[in-house]
Design an enzyme around this catalytic site. Structure first.
Site, PDB file in Angstrom:
ATOM      1  N   ASP A 204       8.828   6.180   7.579  1.00 39.91           N
ATOM      2  CA  ASP A 204       8.422   7.469   8.141  1.00 39.91           C
ATOM      3  C   ASP A 204       7.440   8.222   7.249  1.00 39.91           C
ATOM      4  OD1 ASP A 204      10.047   8.136   6.051  1.00 39.91           O
ATOM      5  OD2 ASP A 204      11.530   9.237   7.240  1.00 39.91           O
TER       6      ASP A 204
ATOM      7  N   GLY B 237       0.827  -1.209   0.000  1.00 34.91           N
ATOM      8  CA  GLY B 237       0.000   0.000   0.000  1.00 34.91           C
ATOM      9  C   GLY B 237       0.854   1.249   0.000  1.00 34.91           C
TER      10      GLY B 237
ATOM     11  N   ASP C 106       4.464  -4.656  -7.420  1.00 36.23           N
ATOM     12  CA  ASP C 106       3.788  -3.430  -6.989  1.00 36.23           C
ATOM     13  C   ASP C 106       4.296  -2.223  -7.767  1.00 36.23           C
ATOM     14  OD1 ASP C 106       6.100  -4.212  -5.329  1.00 36.23           O
ATOM     15  OD2 ASP C 106       5.860  -2.219  -4.459  1.00 36.23           O
ATOM     16  N   ASN C 107       5.339  -2.408  -8.559  1.00 43.81           N
ATOM     17  CA  ASN C 107       5.868  -1.307  -9.367  1.00 43.81           C
ATOM     18  C   ASN C 107       5.617  -1.534 -10.851  1.00 43.81           C
ATOM     19  OD1 ASN C 107       6.791  -0.033  -7.068  1.00 43.81           O
ATOM     20  ND2 ASN C 107       8.838  -0.924  -7.194  1.00 43.81           N
TER      21      ASN C 107
HETATM   22  P1  AMP Z   1       9.042   1.264  -3.301  1.00 37.95           P
HETATM   23  O1  AMP Z   1      10.350   0.569  -3.046  1.00 37.95           O
HETATM   24  O2  AMP Z   1       9.169   2.759  -3.395  1.00 37.95           O
HETATM   25  O3  AMP Z   1       8.281   0.677  -4.416  1.00 37.95           O
HETATM   26  O4  AMP Z   1       8.173   1.034  -1.991  1.00 37.95           O
HETATM   27  C1  AMP Z   1       7.766  -0.226  -1.577  1.00 37.95           C
HETATM   28  C2  AMP Z   1       6.802  -0.085  -0.421  1.00 37.95           C
HETATM   29  O5  AMP Z   1       7.440   0.546   0.692  1.00 37.95           O
HETATM   30  C3  AMP Z   1       5.575   0.744  -0.704  1.00 37.95           C
HETATM   31  O6  AMP Z   1       4.513   0.186   0.019  1.00 37.95           O
HETATM   32  C4  AMP Z   1       5.951   2.092  -0.177  1.00 37.95           C
HETATM   33  O7  AMP Z   1       4.830   2.883   0.142  1.00 37.95           O
HETATM   34  C5  AMP Z   1       6.724   1.718   1.064  1.00 37.95           C
HETATM   35  N1  AMP Z   1       7.685   2.758   1.472  1.00 37.95           N
HETATM   36  C6  AMP Z   1       8.818   3.113   0.831  1.00 37.95           C
HETATM   37  N2  AMP Z   1       9.440   4.107   1.478  1.00 37.95           N
HETATM   38  C7  AMP Z   1       8.689   4.414   2.561  1.00 37.95           C
HETATM   39  C8  AMP Z   1       8.799   5.351   3.634  1.00 37.95           C
HETATM   40  N3  AMP Z   1       9.832   6.204   3.731  1.00 37.95           N
HETATM   41  N4  AMP Z   1       7.827   5.357   4.550  1.00 37.95           N
HETATM   42  C9  AMP Z   1       6.780   4.519   4.465  1.00 37.95           C
HETATM   43  N5  AMP Z   1       6.622   3.609   3.510  1.00 37.95           N
HETATM   44  C10 AMP Z   1       7.559   3.554   2.551  1.00 37.95           C
HETATM   45 MG    MG Z   2       6.612   1.275  -5.334  1.00 37.52          MG
END
Ligand code: AMP
Ligand code: MG
Length: 472
Positions: free
Chosen positions: A122, A87, A245-246
């Site tokens: 965060d 999410g 998810d990406n």
């Molecule tokens: P991502 O690697 O950007 O695709 O993120 C993977 C998951 O980690 C997603 O659910 C993001 O919303 C969550 N996420 C990434 N960075 C943060 C952060 N700094 N705080 C909260 N959730 C994060």
């Molecule tokens: Mg993502």
């Protein structure tokens, strides 16, 4: 005084289980770093008339009228490992607008504060990945690749703690939608077929209006992703974190975390500091595409046929369509790069042979193809004999107009890692000049920037960036 945007929020009208409603967490001292006025205009947005007002809106401190902020829920396979609930952990969908071409677009704040999906995070972003996503997503758009866009970047005036204390920032992202393979996986894994059907119908209406069934949707996503990944390959683009998810249902590139453009051609290239086994290496991307689409297919099974064995058979056949679609798209992309008007199997074989020569010589991906137009490619090969033999066959195959066509298909400027890094370092120090200069050159990537020829050059040994880091 804040502004109102012409929002019409269809996702917010889906059932409650699709998201959590909540607003952004205000930031201490928003300061506008960049705003994409052409995109704002395309979206029909009237922005506040001063930078401070714009920063208030795109930091999340002042919600534009009509916004219904929410965090979307989804699941996903990260590096092959299953997470039943991810999410939006740091992003909030503000709402949707219809752009000047009649297309529905999401407006999302990334780094807007914690949500129920933040887990250990965060909810924030630091300036580095915000600058990277802004530059690279806008560059991809200018290069003709379907992609999410960057509308604004705002510094928060707050510090976020990563390995070190770093300046915080918020990116405003625009997307055809934020529906991911992982969104389907979330409901499928819970056995919530009613929600799956709702999501399928919603996604069909938004991205595949000519389709009616889950199978139609699956087929259209397979075709779109095959084309998309072929385009990445044609640019030496390495996404870096092709988790389910990406991967979008819209066929847009999303989530510019540890992404990078390859310089010296080597098919096994990996930049992401967390991709220890090279799962998402350049040459693995097409295969990962199938893997991810197979996850989408398996999520859709209950909607494809009530008889599971029959559903598997139908879905498998659809997924099997990816490889020929990808190969056809690859031939088109690399055929255009070779300046061939109607690429065929011979063209594809020539492209493969050139890539083999490039790999052996370690020539710069972008400069080699660009150099085909100007006859400058040869000089990149330490031992040009192999190139000469190839070039003679290429010229015979491609014809006299090839060079002119090459120039239109092969960019002069890409967001080279060391230049993106330079823009980030300067932005951290409060200087947006390198960001602006690079962004200007990237807006017309097929034209050589007369005032900034250094942006076309690969990194010198001391400038080279060998690892990139996730946006977290
Ligand atoms: P991502 O690697 O950007 O695709 O993120 C993977 C998951 O980690 C997603 O659910 C993001 O919303 C969550 N996420 C990434 N960075 C943060 C952060 N700094 N705080 C909260 N959730 C994060
Ligand atoms: Mg993502």
């Amino acid at each position: 005084m804040t502004v109102a945007f012409p929002f019409d929020n269809t996702y917010a009208r889906l059932p409650e289980g699709f998201f959590t409603r909540l607003g952004p967490t205000p930031v201490r001292a928003p300061r506008l770093l960049a705003v994409n006025r052409r995109l704002a205009d395309e979206l029909g947005l009237t922005l506040p008339d001063n930078d401070a007002g714009i920063a208030e809106v795109f930091s999340g401190n002042a919600l534009p009228g009509g916004a219904e902020p929410l965090a979307q829920v989804y699941a996903g396979h990260q590096f092959g490992g299953w997470s039943p609930r991810l999410g939006d952990g740091r992003a909030l969908l503000l709402g949707e607008v219809t752009d000047r071409h009649g297309h529905r677009r999401d407006i999302q704040l990334k780094g807007a504060g914690p949500t129920p999906y933040s887990r250990m995070g965060d909810g924030r972003a630091w300036l580095g990945p915000v600058i990277r996503e802004y530059l690279v997503s806008e560059a991809m758009h200018a290069l003709g690749v379907p992609t999410t866009r960057a509308l604004a970047a705002v510094a928060t005036g707050e510090t976020v703690l990563r390995d070190a204390p770093l300046p915080g920032a918020v990116l405003t992202r625009v997307a055809a939608s934020h529906i991911r393979v992982g969104t389907f996986q979330y409901f499928a894994a819970r056995g919530d077929t009613a929600a799956l059907r709702t999501l399928t119908d919603y996604t069909l209406a938004r991205h595949c209006p000519e389709g009616e069934t889950a199978l139609d949707l699956l087929r259209s996503v397979i075709a779109a992703q095959a084309r998309l990944i072929a385009q990445w390959m044609g640019l030496g683009f390495i996404h870096g974190v092709m988790n389910t998810d990406n991967m979008t249902l819209s066929g847009e590139t999303i989530d510019y975390g540890p992404c990078a453009f390859m310089e010296a051609y080597a098919p096994g290239t990996v930049y992401s500091s967390i991709d220890h086994y090279g799962r998402y290496a350049y040459a693995n991307q097409p295969q990962i595409g199938i893997w991810n689409l197979a996850q989408l297919a398996s999520a859709l099974l209950p909607l494809i046929d009530a008889d599971e064995a029959r559903a598997v058979e139908i879905a498998t056949e659809a997924v099997d369509g990816y490889r020929p679609a990808y190969e056809a798209a690859w031939t088109q992309v690399f055929g255009a790069k070779l300046g061939v008007a109607a690429p065929d199997e011979t063209t594809a074989a020539l492209a493969t042979e050139l890539l083999e020569l490039m790999a052996a010589a370690g020539t710069d991906f972008t400069l080699t193809f660009r150099g085909l137009a100007q006859g400058e490619a040869r000089a990149l090969f330490a031992d040009p004999a192999g190139f000469d033999a190839w070039a003679a066959r290429w010229q015979a195959h491609a014809g006299p107009e090839a060079a002119a066509r090459c120039a239109a298909a092969n960019p002069a400027v890409i967001p080279r890692n060391h230049r993106v890094e330079e823009a980030i370092q300067a932005a951290v120090a409060g200087d947006m000049t390198p960001f602006e200069r690079l962004g200007r050159a990237l807006a017309t990537p097929f034209t050589e920037p007369a005032d900034a020829p250094e942006l076309m050059r690969p990194a010198a040994a001391h400038e080279a960036v060998h690892a990139t880091f996730c946006g977290t």
